[in-house]
Design a protein around this motif. Structure first.
Motif, PDB file in Angstrom:
ATOM      1  N   UNK A  37     -14.273  22.976  13.350  1.00 57.05           N
ATOM      2  CA  UNK A  37     -14.431  22.061  14.475  1.00 57.05           C
ATOM      3  C   UNK A  37     -14.535  20.660  13.886  1.00 57.05           C
ATOM      4  N   UNK A  38     -13.471  19.877  14.034  1.00 59.72           N
ATOM      5  CA  UNK A  38     -13.414  18.555  13.431  1.00 59.72           C
ATOM      6  C   UNK A  38     -13.686  17.483  14.482  1.00 59.72           C
ATOM      7  N   UNK A  39     -14.311  16.384  14.087  1.00 60.79           N
ATOM      8  CA  UNK A  39     -14.710  15.356  15.053  1.00 60.79           C
ATOM      9  C   UNK A  39     -13.537  14.495  15.506  1.00 60.79           C
ATOM     10  N   UNK A  40     -13.792  13.690  16.511  1.00 64.46           N
ATOM     11  CA  UNK A  40     -12.800  12.699  16.942  1.00 64.46           C
ATOM     12  C   UNK A  40     -12.434  11.813  15.761  1.00 64.46           C
ATOM     13  N   UNK A  41     -11.160  11.456  15.662  1.00 59.54           N
ATOM     14  CA  UNK A  41     -10.634  10.588  14.604  1.00 59.54           C
ATOM     15  C   UNK A  41     -10.762  11.194  13.213  1.00 59.54           C
ATOM     16  N   UNK A  42     -10.911  12.511  13.127  1.00 61.82           N
ATOM     17  CA  UNK A  42     -10.999  13.110  11.801  1.00 61.82           C
ATOM     18  C   UNK A  42      -9.768  12.756  10.976  1.00 61.82           C
ATOM     19  N   UNK A  43      -9.951  12.489   9.672  1.00 61.56           N
ATOM     20  CA  UNK A  43      -8.814  12.051   8.849  1.00 61.56           C
ATOM     21  C   UNK A  43      -7.713  13.083   8.714  1.00 61.56           C
ATOM     22  N   UNK A  44      -8.015  14.371   8.855  1.00 58.59           N
ATOM     23  CA  UNK A  44      -6.955  15.371   8.794  1.00 58.59           C
ATOM     24  C   UNK A  44      -6.083  15.298  10.041  1.00 58.59           C
ATOM     25  N   UNK A  45      -6.696  15.255  11.195  1.00 56.93           N
ATOM     26  CA  UNK A  45      -5.921  15.198  12.443  1.00 56.93           C
ATOM     27  C   UNK A  45      -5.096  13.926  12.545  1.00 56.93           C
ATOM     28  N   UNK A  46      -5.572  12.829  11.901  1.00 55.88           N
ATOM     29  CA  UNK A  46      -4.904  11.536  12.003  1.00 55.88           C
ATOM     30  C   UNK A  46      -4.058  11.194  10.780  1.00 55.88           C
ATOM     31  N   UNK A  47      -3.842  12.133   9.878  1.00 47.70           N
ATOM     32  CA  UNK A  47      -3.214  11.794   8.601  1.00 47.70           C
ATOM     33  C   UNK A  47      -1.713  11.589   8.686  1.00 47.70           C
ATOM     34  N   UNK A  48      -1.051  12.227   9.616  1.00 40.43           N
ATOM     35  CA  UNK A  48       0.408  12.173   9.679  1.00 40.43           C
ATOM     36  C   UNK A  48       0.864  11.622  11.027  1.00 40.43           C
ATOM     37  N   UNK A  49       1.993  10.964  11.028  1.00 40.59           N
ATOM     38  CA  UNK A  49       2.567  10.511  12.294  1.00 40.59           C
ATOM     39  C   UNK A  49       3.289  11.665  12.984  1.00 40.59           C
ATOM     40  N   UNK A  50       4.017  12.455  12.216  1.00 37.65           N
ATOM     41  CA  UNK A  50       4.738  13.601  12.761  1.00 37.65           C
ATOM     42  C   UNK A  50       3.846  14.829  12.618  1.00 37.65           C
ATOM     43  N   UNK A  51       3.399  15.367  13.755  1.00 33.89           N
ATOM     44  CA  UNK A  51       2.314  16.343  13.731  1.00 33.89           C
ATOM     45  C   UNK A  51       2.687  17.719  14.265  1.00 33.89           C
ATOM     46  N   UNK A  52       3.944  17.934  14.618  1.00 34.08           N
ATOM     47  CA  UNK A  52       4.310  19.195  15.258  1.00 34.08           C
ATOM     48  C   UNK A  52       4.031  20.406  14.375  1.00 34.08           C
ATOM     49  N   UNK A  53       4.000  20.224  13.054  1.00 38.41           N
ATOM     50  CA  UNK A  53       3.777  21.365  12.154  1.00 38.41           C
ATOM     51  C   UNK A  53       2.332  21.861  12.181  1.00 38.41           C
ATOM     52  N   UNK A  54       1.430  21.051  12.723  1.00 40.89           N
ATOM     53  CA  UNK A  54       0.048  21.535  12.856  1.00 40.89           C
ATOM     54  C   UNK A  54      -0.533  21.300  14.250  1.00 40.89           C
ATOM     55  N   UNK A  55       0.237  20.709  15.155  1.00 39.95           N
ATOM     56  CA  UNK A  55      -0.256  20.411  16.498  1.00 39.95           C
ATOM     57  C   UNK A  55       0.831  20.696  17.524  1.00 39.95           C
ATOM     58  N   UNK A  56       0.601  21.674  18.375  1.00 38.47           N
ATOM     59  CA  UNK A  56       1.544  21.986  19.452  1.00 38.47           C
ATOM     60  C   UNK A  56       1.651  20.778  20.375  1.00 38.47           C
ATOM     61  N   UNK A  57       2.867  20.258  20.624  1.00 37.90           N
ATOM     62  CA  UNK A  57       3.027  19.096  21.505  1.00 37.90           C
ATOM     63  C   UNK A  57       2.396  19.280  22.880  1.00 37.90           C
ATOM     64  N   UNK A  58       2.258  20.528  23.332  1.00 33.01           N
ATOM     65  CA  UNK A  58       1.641  20.790  24.634  1.00 33.01           C
ATOM     66  C   UNK A  58       0.192  20.309  24.657  1.00 33.01           C
ATOM     67  N   UNK A  59      -0.473  20.310  23.504  1.00 36.46           N
ATOM     68  CA  UNK A  59      -1.884  19.933  23.437  1.00 36.46           C
ATOM     69  C   UNK A  59      -2.108  18.427  23.350  1.00 36.46           C
TER      70      UNK A  59
END
Length: 393
Positions: free
Chosen positions: A291-313
């Motif tokens: 459970x990572x916080x808002x603005x976590x550096x992992x979630x914000x590390x890449x501009x292209x995020x489809x490989x770890x983030x479903x666009x639906x979300x």
């Protein structure tokens, strides 16, 4: 597959993320310094993010707050300062000179020019006057060690001077010299944020003199920063690198060449890893949740995020400015979001039913651990997102 380039699939990218970002259980760190070194930078725009991001990656998360405060305010092994994209981050102290030269100098020049221009348009005093105020402010800060803007204004009353910004426009406002000048001094690397006035969740900070650091060559500093970042986040595309650093494409390509970055093939095209880092990476082995916080550096590390983030979300987990809220991770990808309610309960949602069944036990355990770490502390992200608002309603 292009000749000479190894294909790195989504599974391997998620394995790298799990291990190098210290999210899988066996990869967790002992100290906040180890966490920061592994990630290069911790987002500091929301004060709670720094501590929660560290806690999610420590073997003993109960030590996250006192150990992070030790590193930030006592040992000064971590430094909160402006960095990439004009954003506040927490960096390892040995990277402050690198960050300042690679990303801060250009931003600082624009900020000072903007302040002088705004003051001139408002009929405020000139650059010579501002230079006097700046010198007196830095001297006062050196005497005090740490101080708020109000305390500095008591020593240098000219900091209280006001001027109208953008007169006649819809965003017209009244600025104080202290607010704008301290911001400029921050991006110029002359001052940094010190200990907050309240608890570790407070966004009201004292100012402190910046730790001394050598003046580095810009191109060399950019190469050094990129080498560190690719070790943490590679493979990444040029678009990722340009977005994360805030540099021009020319600067990105120059730095890639300088460090001998190696090309790999990703689903979205050409990616880059550091020299000698193209070999396969072994994953953590066991399933893991975080459970990572808002603005976590992992979630914000890449501009292209489809490989770890479903666009639906995306519409649920990001605000309109592109800031990510609290996220639930399962085996290297974002699968949902979480929030803390007023009574302290940690609530979470994973929309995809199959993933929810598979991950439920691990996520519930992480939520309980997080609740235990927070205790009586209540967290409200600085940038609220749709799912976070819905979960706390």
């Amino acid at each position: 597959m292009a000749e000479g380039r190894r294909y790195v699939d989504v599974v391997e990218r998620r394995a790298r993320l799990a291990v190098r970002h210290r999210l899988a259980g066996a990869a967790r760190a002992v100290t906040p310094e180890e966490v920061a070194a592994s990630l290069v930078a911790l987002h500091g725009s929301d004060p709670a993010t720094v501590h929660l991001a560290v806690a999610a990656r420590l073997t003993d998360p109960a030590r996250a707050v006192p150990e992070t405060e030790r590193a930030l305010y006592e040992d000064r092994t971590l430094v909160r300062m402006h960095g990439m994209r004009h954003t506040v981050f927490v960096f390892p102290a040995d990277l402050t000179a690198v960050v300042h030269a690679s990303t801060g100098l250009a931003v600082a020049a624009r900020e000072r020019a903007s302040l002088l221009r705004d003051m001139a348009l408002a009929g405020a005093p000139d650059a010579a006057w501002l230079a006097e105020v700046e010198e007196a402010t830095l001297a006062a800060l050196a005497r005090r060690g740490q101080a708020t803007a109000a305390e500095l204004a008591a020593d240098e009353p000219r900091l209280r001077e006001r001027f109208v910004h953008a007169a006649g426009k819809s965003y017209e406002g009244v600025h104080t010299v202290s607010t704008r000048l301290l911001r400029v001094l921050g991006v110029e690397g002359k001052v940094v944020r010190g200990r907050p006035l309240g608890s570790w969740t407070s966004s009201q900070f004292r100012w402190a003199p910046a730790p001394p650091h050598p003046e580095l060559d810009v191109a060399g500093a950019q190469a050094t920063l990129l080498r560190h970042w690719l070790r943490a986040c590679g493979p990444a595309t040029e678009a990722d690198l340009k977005w994360w650093t805030g540099w021009t494409l020319r600067e990105v390509r120059r730095a890639l060449a300088a460090i001998g970055a190696e090309e790999v093939l990703l689903d979205e095209g050409t990616g880059y890893v550091g020299a000698g880092d193209a070999e396969p990476v072994t994953g953590p082995g066991a399933p893991w949740a975080a459970l990572l916080p808002a603005l976590d550096p992992t979630a914000m590390a890449w501009q292209r995020r489809d490989w770890y983030l479903d666009p639906v979300l995306r519409p649920l987990l990001f605000d309109r400015s592109g800031n990510v809220g609290p996220t639930v991770w399962w085996n290297g990808r974002v699968v949902g979001g979480w929030a803390q309610r007023a009574d302290g309960e940690i609530v979470w949602r994973i929309p995809e039913e199959g993933v929810r069944r598979e991950a439920a036990a691990e996520v519930a355990a992480e939520a309980e651990r997080l609740r235990g770490r927070l205790g009586a502390t209540r967290i409200t992200p600085r940038f609220r997102t749709p799912l976070e608002r819905e979960l706390t309603a």
